[in-house]
Scaffold this active site. Structure first.
Site, short mmCIF file in Angstrom:
data_model
loop_
_atom_site.label_atom_id
_atom_site.label_comp_id
_atom_site.label_asym_id
_atom_site.label_seq_id
_atom_site.Cartn_x
_atom_site.Cartn_y
_atom_site.Cartn_z
N ASN A 288 6.76 -7.92 10.77
CA ASN A 288 7.50 -9.19 10.64
C ASN A 288 8.78 -8.91 9.88
OD1 ASN A 288 5.26 -8.89 8.38
ND2 ASN A 288 6.98 -9.99 7.45
N HIS B 257 -0.83 -13.48 7.70
CA HIS B 257 -1.55 -12.24 7.97
C HIS B 257 -1.84 -12.11 9.47
CE1 HIS B 257 -4.06 -8.81 7.17
NE2 HIS B 257 -5.16 -9.39 7.59
N SER C 129 0.85 -1.20 0.00
CA SER C 129 0.00 0.00 0.00
C SER C 129 0.88 1.24 0.00
CB SER C 129 -0.89 0.00 1.25
OG SER C 129 -0.09 0.16 2.42
N1 HPA Z 1 5.67 -8.16 2.82
C1 HPA Z 1 4.79 -7.37 2.21
N2 HPA Z 1 3.81 -6.76 2.84
C2 HPA Z 1 3.71 -6.95 4.17
C3 HPA Z 1 4.61 -7.76 4.87
C4 HPA Z 1 5.65 -8.40 4.15
O1 HPA Z 1 6.50 -9.13 4.71
N3 HPA Z 1 4.23 -7.72 6.17
C5 HPA Z 1 3.14 -6.91 6.24
N4 HPA Z 1 2.82 -6.43 5.03
#
Ligand code: HPA
Length: 276
Positions: A235, A247, A212
């Site tokens: 993460n 997620h 985004s």
């Molecule tokens: N990659 C892409 N989008 C994300 C990630 C990711 O590791 N974590 C949260 N959104």
């Protein structure tokens, strides 16, 4: 429908429900929607009640505008956003950001959950977005230029406003919140990256990876809004830890840091409002 007409009809629809004039528009990322509770709300509009407005299909993303005050600052907050991977054209993905500008917001404050690609990042860190790479997704400005919003070839030298970035830095320092800084790189998703893609993104200068934000920042800059943003590193990106990405993990981390996030965003908004 013509993009400009759709935007204006959405604006009319909002105006029928509220005349609230925000100074700052805030978009809440995955798992960060709880911040909505901080708002001294004066009006709430569900996205589904705005004709033509894109509605998010992602679990954990609510879908409403909250109009009200953070301390004494008039804001409009988006609890939930739409993503390109949901199948919407990019013009719909950035419609809400443009709409907030047309409602009167002078600044757009973007937040997201992102994967950390920088080896010095940990899950739960915040990253002040200093710049972005949007080259892997279509530009939201493709198609006939909307002259009433901005120029055909907008400058992107300082997408993330230097003064607003300083304000966020100060707000973090004054409240003892450690904040990293770096470049956000937007990909289409919805799949998380492969480890090879993460290495590529890192080699290209991406510190935080997500799905985004960059396109919303472009659309807002196009129309002359001042932009700033914070990523919550939910993460470590794929291949950097031995855990598979989910997620749920993204949401869990966002929940874990939500108290600090709330403090950082509130103090930042107050500081930013003094500059607008
Ligand atoms: N990659 C892409 N989008 C994300 C990630 C990711 O590791 N974590 C949260 N959104």
């Amino acid at each position: 429908m013509d993009i400009e007409k759709k935007l204006m009809s959405c604006l009319d629809c909002v105006r029928e429900k509220t005349n609230f004039k925000p100074l700052v528009g805030l978009i809440l990322g995955s798992g960060l929607g709880d911040y909505g509770r901080q708002i001294d709300a004066r009006a709430v509009i569900e996205y589904k009640d705005i004709e033509g407005f894109p509605v998010s299909t992602v679990l954990g993303h609510e879908g409403r505008f909250i109009f009200g005050y953070v301390e004494k600052v008039p804001v409009v907050v988006m609890q939930g956003r739409v993503h390109y991977y949901e199948g919407y054209p990019m013009s719909d993905v950035v419609l809400p950001a443009r709409l907030m500008g047309l409602m009167g917001a002078k600044a757009l404050f973007l937040t997201n959950a992102a994967g950390g690609a920088n080896f010095s990042f940990n899950s739960g860190d915040f990253m002040l977005i200093r710049d972005h790479i949007s080259s892997f997704v279509p530009s939201p400005l493709i198609g006939a230029n909307i002259e009433s919003l901005g120029t055909r070839f907008p400058d992107m030298s300082h997408i993330y406003d230097l003064e607003l970035c300083s304000a966020i830095r100060q707000a973090a320092a004054e409240n003892g919140i450690h904040i990293k800084e770096g470049t956000y790189l937007q990909l289409t998703g919805p799949q998380f990256e492969s480890p090879a893609e993460v290495r590529m993104c890192r080699a290209l200068g991406g510190d935080a990876l997500g799905m985004s934000t960059a396109v919303e920042a472009i659309a807002a800059r196009h129309m002359g809004m001042r932009v700033c943003g914070i990523s919550c590193i939910s993460n470590l990106a794929a291949g950097m830890s031995n855990q598979p990405l989910t997620h749920e993990e993204v949401q869990e981390t966002a929940n874990r840091v939500s108290k600090q996030f709330t403090e950082l965003v509130t103090k930042s908004i107050v500081k930013i409002s003094g500059l607008l």
